[in-house]
Design a protein around this motif. Structure first.
Motif, PDB file in Angstrom:
ATOM      1  N   GLY A   1       0.817  -1.206   0.000  1.00  0.00           N
ATOM      2  CA  GLY A   1       0.000   0.000   0.000  1.00  0.00           C
ATOM      3  C   GLY A   1       0.851   1.256   0.000  1.00  0.00           C
ATOM      4  O   GLY A   1       0.570   2.203  -0.739  1.00  0.00           O
ATOM      5  N   HIS A   2       1.893   1.264   0.806  1.00  0.00           N
ATOM      6  CA  HIS A   2       2.793   2.421   0.873  1.00  0.00           C
ATOM      7  C   HIS A   2       3.523   2.599  -0.460  1.00  0.00           C
ATOM      8  O   HIS A   2       3.655   3.722  -0.955  1.00  0.00           O
ATOM      9  N   LEU A   3       3.963   1.501  -1.034  1.00  0.00           N
ATOM     10  CA  LEU A   3       4.658   1.553  -2.318  1.00  0.00           C
ATOM     11  C   LEU A   3       3.761   2.190  -3.375  1.00  0.00           C
ATOM     12  O   LEU A   3       4.188   3.092  -4.106  1.00  0.00           O
ATOM     13  N   HIS A   4       2.517   1.735  -3.449  1.00  0.00           N
ATOM     14  CA  HIS A   4       1.589   2.265  -4.450  1.00  0.00           C
ATOM     15  C   HIS A   4       1.242   3.724  -4.186  1.00  0.00           C
ATOM     16  O   HIS A   4       1.097   4.503  -5.126  1.00  0.00           O
ATOM     17  N   ALA A   5       1.125   4.112  -2.937  1.00  0.00           N
ATOM     18  CA  ALA A   5       0.708   5.475  -2.597  1.00  0.00           C
ATOM     19  C   ALA A   5       1.841   6.499  -2.660  1.00  0.00           C
ATOM     20  O   ALA A   5       1.589   7.667  -2.973  1.00  0.00           O
ATOM     21  N   HIS A   6       3.087   6.066  -2.388  1.00  0.00           N
ATOM     22  CA  HIS A   6       4.160   7.056  -2.224  1.00  0.00           C
ATOM     23  C   HIS A   6       5.374   6.880  -3.132  1.00  0.00           C
ATOM     24  O   HIS A   6       6.138   7.835  -3.295  1.00  0.00           O
ATOM     25  N   ILE A   7       5.567   5.717  -3.703  1.00  0.00           N
ATOM     26  CA  ILE A   7       6.763   5.489  -4.518  1.00  0.00           C
ATOM     27  C   ILE A   7       6.406   5.431  -6.002  1.00  0.00           C
ATOM     28  O   ILE A   7       6.956   6.177  -6.805  1.00  0.00           O
ATOM     29  N   LYS A   8       5.461   4.561  -6.357  1.00  0.00           N
ATOM     30  CA  LYS A   8       5.024   4.474  -7.751  1.00  0.00           C
ATOM     31  C   LYS A   8       4.423   5.805  -8.158  1.00  0.00           C
ATOM     32  O   LYS A   8       3.677   6.411  -7.404  1.00  0.00           O
ATOM     33  N   GLY A   9       4.760   6.264  -9.313  1.00  0.00           N
ATOM     34  CA  GLY A   9       4.246   7.541  -9.789  1.00  0.00           C
ATOM     35  C   GLY A   9       5.088   8.728  -9.349  1.00  0.00           C
ATOM     36  O   GLY A   9       5.082   9.763 -10.005  1.00  0.00           O
ATOM     37  N   ALA A  10       5.810   8.589  -8.247  1.00  0.00           N
ATOM     38  CA  ALA A  10       6.659   9.675  -7.753  1.00  0.00           C
ATOM     39  C   ALA A  10       8.114   9.509  -8.209  1.00  0.00           C
ATOM     40  O   ALA A  10       8.892  10.448  -8.143  1.00  0.00           O
ATOM     41  N   HIS A  11       8.468   8.289  -8.645  1.00  0.00           N
ATOM     42  CA  HIS A  11       9.847   7.997  -9.043  1.00  0.00           C
ATOM     43  C   HIS A  11       9.865   7.262 -10.366  1.00  0.00           C
ATOM     44  O   HIS A  11       9.020   6.395 -10.619  1.00  0.00           O
ATOM     45  N   LYS A  12      10.851   7.583 -11.192  1.00  0.00           N
ATOM     46  CA  LYS A  12      11.054   6.828 -12.429  1.00  0.00           C
ATOM     47  C   LYS A  12      11.518   5.428 -12.052  1.00  0.00           C
ATOM     48  O   LYS A  12      12.109   5.233 -10.992  1.00  0.00           O
ATOM     49  N   PHE A  13      11.240   4.473 -12.928  1.00  0.00           N
ATOM     50  CA  PHE A  13      11.618   3.096 -12.622  1.00  0.00           C
ATOM     51  C   PHE A  13      12.065   2.374 -13.879  1.00  0.00           C
ATOM     52  O   PHE A  13      11.766   2.798 -14.990  1.00  0.00           O
ATOM     53  N   THR A  14      12.788   1.280 -13.669  1.00  0.00           N
ATOM     54  CA  THR A  14      13.109   0.351 -14.733  1.00  0.00           C
ATOM     55  C   THR A  14      12.693  -1.027 -14.257  1.00  0.00           C
ATOM     56  O   THR A  14      12.768  -1.330 -13.073  1.00  0.00           O
ATOM     57  N   LYS A  15      12.243  -1.838 -15.204  1.00  0.00           N
ATOM     58  CA  LYS A  15      11.809  -3.197 -14.878  1.00  0.00           C
ATOM     59  C   LYS A  15      12.924  -4.167 -15.241  1.00  0.00           C
ATOM     60  O   LYS A  15      13.486  -4.108 -16.324  1.00  0.00           O
ATOM     61  N   LYS A  16      13.215  -5.060 -14.304  1.00  0.00           N
ATOM     62  CA  LYS A  16      14.267  -6.069 -14.532  1.00  0.00           C
ATOM     63  C   LYS A  16      13.701  -7.377 -15.034  1.00  0.00           C
ATOM     64  O   LYS A  16      14.447  -8.241 -15.424  1.00  0.00           O
ATOM     65  N   GLY A  17      12.403  -7.567 -14.946  1.00  0.00           N
ATOM     66  CA  GLY A  17      11.811  -8.811 -15.402  1.00  0.00           C
ATOM     67  C   GLY A  17      11.643  -9.796 -14.282  1.00  0.00           C
ATOM     68  O   GLY A  17      11.763  -9.458 -13.114  1.00  0.00           O
ATOM     69  N   LYS A  18      11.377 -11.026 -14.657  1.00  0.00           N
ATOM     70  CA  LYS A  18      11.169 -12.073 -13.658  1.00  0.00           C
ATOM     71  C   LYS A  18      12.455 -12.817 -13.399  1.00  0.00           C
ATOM     72  O   LYS A  18      13.342 -12.875 -14.224  1.00  0.00           O
ATOM     73  N   LYS A  19      12.526 -13.413 -12.206  1.00  0.00           N
ATOM     74  CA  LYS A  19      13.725 -14.166 -11.807  1.00  0.00           C
ATOM     75  C   LYS A  19      13.925 -15.346 -12.723  1.00  0.00           C
ATOM     76  O   LYS A  19      13.029 -15.971 -13.155  1.00  0.00           O
TER      77      LYS A  19
END
Length: 72
Positions: free
Chosen positions: A54-72
């Motif tokens: 919940g915190h990640l969705h509310a405060h990190i996603k959308g506020a920071h650029k990201f890169t996806k590494k894919g699945k393990k």
């Protein structure tokens, strides 16, 4: 970065690099995202949150650029 397992319905582990301010989040589905420009304080708030997902969705996603590494 060293990942630390967390108790979450969505997130499996979190890692943080204070020098680069990158935070890696591995989700329970295996996908790993690196969020850029995350302050140490924001990382600490995430780790202390009652709901990490919940915190990640509310405060990190959308506020920071990201890169996806894919699945393990």
């Amino acid at each position: 970065m060293k990942h630390f397992a967390v108790k979450s319905g969505q997130v499996a582990s979190v890692a943080y690099d204070e020098k680069t301010k990158d935070m890696e989040v591995t989700f329970n589905n295996g996908g790993t995202y690196t969020y850029h420009g995350v302050s140490r304080a924001d990382h600490m708030k995430l780790m202390a949150a009652k709901s990490i997902g919940g915190h990640l969705h509310a405060h990190i996603k959308g506020a920071h650029k990201f890169t996806k590494k894919g699945k393990k």
